[in-house]
Design a protein around this motif. Structure first.
Motif, PDB file in Angstrom:
ATOM      1  N   THR A   1       1.215   1.324 -12.136  1.00  0.00           N
ATOM      2  CA  THR A   1       2.179   1.418 -11.040  1.00  0.00           C
ATOM      3  C   THR A   1       2.711   0.028 -10.678  1.00  0.00           C
ATOM      4  O   THR A   1       1.925  -0.851 -10.313  1.00  0.00           O
ATOM      5  N   GLY A   2       3.998  -0.171 -10.809  1.00  0.00           N
ATOM      6  CA  GLY A   2       4.603  -1.451 -10.448  1.00  0.00           C
ATOM      7  C   GLY A   2       4.312  -2.593 -11.403  1.00  0.00           C
ATOM      8  O   GLY A   2       4.452  -3.763 -11.036  1.00  0.00           O
ATOM      9  N   VAL A   3       3.941  -2.267 -12.652  1.00  0.00           N
ATOM     10  CA  VAL A   3       3.516  -3.310 -13.596  1.00  0.00           C
ATOM     11  C   VAL A   3       4.619  -4.331 -13.867  1.00  0.00           C
ATOM     12  O   VAL A   3       4.346  -5.519 -14.103  1.00  0.00           O
ATOM     13  N   GLY A   4       5.897  -3.891 -13.782  1.00  0.00           N
ATOM     14  CA  GLY A   4       7.010  -4.802 -14.071  1.00  0.00           C
ATOM     15  C   GLY A   4       7.166  -5.929 -13.054  1.00  0.00           C
ATOM     16  O   GLY A   4       7.838  -6.922 -13.320  1.00  0.00           O
TER      17      GLY A   4
ATOM     18  N   ALA B   1       9.290  -2.447 -17.456  1.00  0.00           N
ATOM     19  CA  ALA B   1       9.789  -3.729 -16.918  1.00  0.00           C
ATOM     20  C   ALA B   1      10.559  -3.487 -15.619  1.00  0.00           C
ATOM     21  O   ALA B   1      10.548  -4.319 -14.712  1.00  0.00           O
ATOM     22  N   GLY B   2      11.206  -2.327 -15.542  1.00  0.00           N
ATOM     23  CA  GLY B   2      11.972  -2.036 -14.334  1.00  0.00           C
ATOM     24  C   GLY B   2      11.136  -1.417 -13.226  1.00  0.00           C
ATOM     25  O   GLY B   2      11.618  -1.196 -12.112  1.00  0.00           O
ATOM     26  N   TYR B   3       9.869  -1.139 -13.549  1.00  0.00           N
ATOM     27  CA  TYR B   3       8.994  -0.489 -12.560  1.00  0.00           C
ATOM     28  C   TYR B   3       8.365  -1.556 -11.669  1.00  0.00           C
ATOM     29  O   TYR B   3       7.298  -2.084 -11.954  1.00  0.00           O
ATOM     30  N   LYS B   4       9.087  -1.886 -10.598  1.00  0.00           N
ATOM     31  CA  LYS B   4       8.610  -2.926  -9.682  1.00  0.00           C
ATOM     32  C   LYS B   4       8.410  -2.312  -8.308  1.00  0.00           C
ATOM     33  O   LYS B   4       9.110  -1.372  -7.945  1.00  0.00           O
ATOM     34  N   LEU B   5       7.475  -2.866  -7.571  1.00  0.00           N
ATOM     35  CA  LEU B   5       7.275  -2.394  -6.193  1.00  0.00           C
ATOM     36  C   LEU B   5       7.913  -3.399  -5.241  1.00  0.00           C
ATOM     37  O   LEU B   5       7.834  -4.603  -5.456  1.00  0.00           O
ATOM     38  N   ASP B   6       8.501  -2.866  -4.200  1.00  0.00           N
ATOM     39  CA  ASP B   6       9.148  -3.733  -3.227  1.00  0.00           C
ATOM     40  C   ASP B   6       8.169  -3.982  -2.079  1.00  0.00           C
ATOM     41  O   ASP B   6       7.808  -3.054  -1.359  1.00  0.00           O
ATOM     42  N   TYR B   7       7.714  -5.221  -1.926  1.00  0.00           N
ATOM     43  CA  TYR B   7       6.828  -5.534  -0.792  1.00  0.00           C
ATOM     44  C   TYR B   7       6.885  -7.010  -0.427  1.00  0.00           C
ATOM     45  O   TYR B   7       7.521  -7.783  -1.098  1.00  0.00           O
TER      46      TYR B   7
ATOM     47  N   ALA C   1      -2.628   5.329 -15.834  1.00  0.00           N
ATOM     48  CA  ALA C   1      -2.124   6.137 -14.726  1.00  0.00           C
ATOM     49  C   ALA C   1      -0.920   5.423 -14.130  1.00  0.00           C
ATOM     50  O   ALA C   1      -0.834   4.193 -14.143  1.00  0.00           O
ATOM     51  N   VAL C   2       0.047   6.192 -13.654  1.00  0.00           N
ATOM     52  CA  VAL C   2       1.076   5.655 -12.749  1.00  0.00           C
ATOM     53  C   VAL C   2       1.079   6.581 -11.548  1.00  0.00           C
ATOM     54  O   VAL C   2       0.983   7.795 -11.697  1.00  0.00           O
ATOM     55  N   GLY C   3       1.209   5.991 -10.355  1.00  0.00           N
ATOM     56  CA  GLY C   3       1.139   6.796  -9.141  1.00  0.00           C
ATOM     57  C   GLY C   3      -0.161   7.582  -9.142  1.00  0.00           C
ATOM     58  O   GLY C   3      -1.224   7.026  -9.411  1.00  0.00           O
TER      59      GLY C   3
ATOM     60  N   VAL D   1       0.845  -1.201   0.000  1.00  0.00           N
ATOM     61  CA  VAL D   1       0.000   0.000   0.000  1.00  0.00           C
ATOM     62  C   VAL D   1       0.879   1.249   0.000  1.00  0.00           C
ATOM     63  O   VAL D   1       0.663   2.178  -0.786  1.00  0.00           O
ATOM     64  N   ALA D   2       1.916   1.235   0.842  1.00  0.00           N
ATOM     65  CA  ALA D   2       2.804   2.394   0.916  1.00  0.00           C
ATOM     66  C   ALA D   2       3.510   2.610  -0.419  1.00  0.00           C
ATOM     67  O   ALA D   2       3.622   3.749  -0.907  1.00  0.00           O
ATOM     68  N   ALA D   3       3.966   1.510  -1.047  1.00  0.00           N
ATOM     69  CA  ALA D   3       4.669   1.623  -2.334  1.00  0.00           C
ATOM     70  C   ALA D   3       3.729   2.142  -3.421  1.00  0.00           C
ATOM     71  O   ALA D   3       4.134   2.911  -4.295  1.00  0.00           O
ATOM     72  N   MET D   4       2.462   1.724  -3.368  1.00  0.00           N
ATOM     73  CA  MET D   4       1.482   2.203  -4.351  1.00  0.00           C
ATOM     74  C   MET D   4       1.247   3.706  -4.198  1.00  0.00           C
ATOM     75  O   MET D   4       0.961   4.400  -5.171  1.00  0.00           O
TER      76      MET D   4
END
Ligand code: HEC
Ligand SMILES: [Cu+2]
Length: 350
Positions: A275-278, A344-350, A262-264, A234-237
């Motif tokens: 957001t974080g699609v990668g 591809a590099g747009y990843k979220l860390d969770y 949309a991103v962010g 949630v925080a990363a989103m």
């Protein structure tokens, strides 16, 4: 043809069917291998009704075969059998037995159906998710957190997840076979349902209502993670959007893609939030990313390659979907490659 011949011919068919059915029961996909209390209750009902039906079939056939053999007309027999028309005892028996069976079937069914219709939308402990079905993708909004995502529904384990289900266009149906469902999504009418995910894992979701040419590709994933991971997600989103390092690519992305996506916090949302699609298991719900998940049953391409394929010609992958091809979008190969690399590099860390 004698009987043995027929049997011999049927054997391969039966063996084939067995092989086919042995594919059933995948823990991430099958109603026959429930992974949550809702799917378990639904599976119990299936077992109960199939059990009763099987019992009826066996008993009726057994009596039928017995009567056919035992009371058949023998050579030279000219007598008329005893007539039972209007026999009260018999009529009571064959009215009461189905009645009892229906009660055995009906009481737990009604109990379960009403139990599963419980509404947790006012429960502060439940996670609220608004699901909007689109031709051919799924939007997940979390009103408690003010975030939106698509195709990958992230949920914490051990909590009630309360869904509000609607459709943006035609009728679809929300179904995570191993977890529970299904429930129709209608335009202009909200349906409610709750689900629970006791175990961490990624479960496959489906659209269960024929909605158009790419209906069969309208897949999504439900990813159940620990509460701590969920909070991190949630925080990363909610963190500021990551833009492409290359200025030209960032500008192209904004001009050609953020008109829909949309991103962010930026952009609109007539299309999946990227957001974080990668870091998602799939692109568009169906192209498996080999570097995120290795699924031997699916094609093995990296997320970057899948993104290139998708951006180049989404219509080839999901006929009839609402995203224009690179040709229509007037993208050069360089721009496609650059955008694919960025996403591809747009990843979220969770
Ligand atoms: C006219 C609106 C529109 C434009 C412009 C558009 N898209 Fe899309 N895009 C969509 C829609 C709608 C979908 C969902 C398609 C589906 O799965 O049915 C989608 C899906 C995607 C997906 C898959 C998302 C996921 O959750 O797996 C990616 C990636 C994507 N688009 C990237 C792009 C990029 C990059 C651009 C710019 C070059 C772009 N899109 C331009 C409408 C658009
Ligand atoms: Cu659908």
């Amino acid at each position: 043809m004698n009987r043995w011949h027929v049997t011999k011919r049927l054997l391969p068919v039966l063996a084939g069917l067995m092989l086919l059915l042995s594919g059933c029961g995948r823990a991430d996909l099958s109603t026959l291998n429930p992974q949550g209390p809702v799917a378990e209750k639904q599976f119990d009902l299936m077992k109960l009704s199939i059990g009763i039906m099987a019992l009826v079939v066996v008993v009726v056939f057994a009596i039928c075969i017995y009567v056919l053999i035992r009371f058949r007309r023998r050579a030279g027999d000219k007598t008329i059998p005893k007539q039972v028309e209007g026999n009260h005892t018999l009529e009571i028996i064959w009215t009461v037995i189905p009645l009892v069976l229906l009660v055995i079937l009906g009481v737990p069914t009604i109990q379960t159906v009403f139990g599963l219709a419980k509404d947790y939308s006012k429960d502060a402990n439940a996670v609220q998710v608004k699901v909007t079905a689109h031709l051919y993708w799924w939007e997940f909004e979390y009103p408690q957190y003010g975030i939106k995502t698509a195709q990958e529904l992230v949920v914490p384990t051990g909590k009630k997840i309360q869904y509000e289900l609607v459709s943006a266009d035609v009728k679809h149906s929300f179904w995570i076979p191993a977890i529970g469902g299904k429930m129709d999504t209608n335009p202009g009418l909200t349906n409610k349902m709750f689900l629970e995910f006791p175990n961490e894992g990624v479960f496959r979701g489906k659209c269960a209502e024929l909605c158009g040419p790419s209906h069969a590709y309208m897949d999504f994933k439900a990813k159940a993670v620990s509460q701590a991971s969920f909070d991190k997600w949630v925080a990363a989103m909610k963190a500021p959007a990551v833009t492409a390092a290359d200025k030209d690519i960032a500008a192209t992305f904004e001009a050609k893609c953020l008109t829909c996506h949309a991103v962010g916090e930026q952009g609109q949302s007539g299309a999946p939030n990227l957001t974080g699609v990668g870091g998602r298991q799939t692109i568009a719900g169906i192209l498996y990313n080999s570097d995120v998940v290795s699924d031997p049953q699916e094609e093995d391409k990296t997320v970057e390659q899948n993104l290139k394929d998708w951006i180049t010609d989404p219509q080839k992958i999901k006929p009839g979907n609402q995203m224009p091809s690179a040709a229509v979008n007037e993208l050069t190969q360089e721009q496609i490659d650059g955008i694919a690399k960025y996403l591809a590099g747009y990843k979220l860390d969770y």
